[in-house]
Design an enzyme around this catalytic site. Sequence first.
Site, mmCIF file in Angstrom:
data_model
loop_
_atom_site.group_PDB
_atom_site.id
_atom_site.type_symbol
_atom_site.label_atom_id
_atom_site.label_comp_id
_atom_site.label_asym_id
_atom_site.label_seq_id
_atom_site.Cartn_x
_atom_site.Cartn_y
_atom_site.Cartn_z
ATOM 1 N N CYS A 22 45.858 39.092 35.415
ATOM 2 C CA CYS A 22 45.856 38.817 36.868
ATOM 3 C C CYS A 22 44.450 38.518 37.444
ATOM 4 O O CYS A 22 43.831 37.983 36.744
ATOM 5 C CB CYS A 22 46.255 40.234 37.539
ATOM 6 S SG CYS A 22 45.153 41.575 36.985
ATOM 7 N N TRP A 23 44.039 38.949 38.453
ATOM 8 C CA TRP A 23 42.850 38.360 38.964
ATOM 9 C C TRP A 23 41.694 38.859 38.080
ATOM 10 O O TRP A 23 40.813 38.045 37.744
ATOM 11 C CB TRP A 23 42.642 38.716 40.488
ATOM 12 C CG TRP A 23 41.279 38.460 41.081
ATOM 13 C CD1 TRP A 23 40.325 39.307 41.292
ATOM 14 C CD2 TRP A 23 40.558 37.200 41.125
ATOM 15 N NE1 TRP A 23 39.341 38.678 42.133
ATOM 16 C CE2 TRP A 23 39.457 37.089 41.800
ATOM 17 C CE3 TRP A 23 41.010 35.932 40.940
ATOM 18 C CZ2 TRP A 23 38.463 36.342 42.085
ATOM 19 C CZ3 TRP A 23 40.122 34.822 41.387
ATOM 20 C CH2 TRP A 23 39.032 35.083 41.649
#
Length: 367
Positions: free
Chosen positions: A97-98
């Site tokens: 993810c980020w």
Amino acid sequence: MATLPETSDYRQLFLAGTPFLDLRSPGEFAHGAFPTATNLPLMSNEERARVGTCYKQQGQAAAIALGHRLVSGAERERRLEAWSGFAREHPDGCLYCWRGGLRSQTVQQWLADAGIVYPRVVGGYKALRRFLLEELERSLQRAQLVLIGGRTGTGKTRVVAALDNAIDLEGLARHRGSSFGHLPEGQPSQIDFENALSIGFLLQLQGSAGPVVLEDEGRLIGRLALPESLRQRMQDAPMLVVEESLAERVEVILEDYIVDLGQRYMDSEGVLEGPALHRTRLLEGLDRIRKRLGGERHQAIRTQMEKAFAQQRASGDLDQHRAWISALLESYYDPMYRYQLSQRAGRILFQGRRDEVISFARTGLSC
């Protein structure tokens, strides 16, 4: 509970062309991504915005609870099936993810509960992006660059495509580098371009001390900017110069900008809309350089171009395109090339026809 696998070997991930399962929202993905990434988000843009607002107003626990409510039931199962399908199709892949935090850990655990143990990238997209930015600078410090130069229409991109030790800047930018270089598929984001460029250097330099060949380019390729550190290195890089006759150059432009580009527009927009959009885009490209051409010359070439497209539409005959292509090369691109070449500091290693330059680049270049 067993510890799930993770990796922080970013270099090997890119060298191996690892398939990435990108769990960020579609908006995050559109802003910047990697060539081998597939976006199957945990949350939509709207869901992520709602969770972010909740986090700011009520704290982490409330935000996590809201996230689980938003992605639950049948919708959770639908997304889990998509992630599972990706993992089965790409057993050598990784997810992120980020920042490699809650979103990727949640999906990794859901996959594990479904019987699929899948590795997670430590630090997520942010760490991978930082690695590529730093790696590009390291690559440019150690790489020997050689440029392919030459007048417009000499087929410089064909030379690049024929070499194993080359990076196709225009290919990465999805643009042909001139006022007429717009392609129907559009350009990637600036971040996507930089990511792909860094990966290109990483692949070229692995275990190799030879030169990396690039086409000579200006500051911009379409709307995308070359990194300043690369531009500085290119300014004094040695060059191989392709020389072809005007007649041969006209044929190259005809093939690239009329035949090939016309087919791309038909593939993209259909046999009815494609040719009309192709004509419009080339006329717009000509109009963008009107001031540099001068009003009278611009109008004369525009009239030739319009007649050529009319003939092509009526009979399929491409012959009249050669007139405006020749005029544009001689009156605009050739003088511009002479000026640009005068600004280059790098020495010319070799000059010759396209096949001769390819042969020299394959056998005559050394560190």
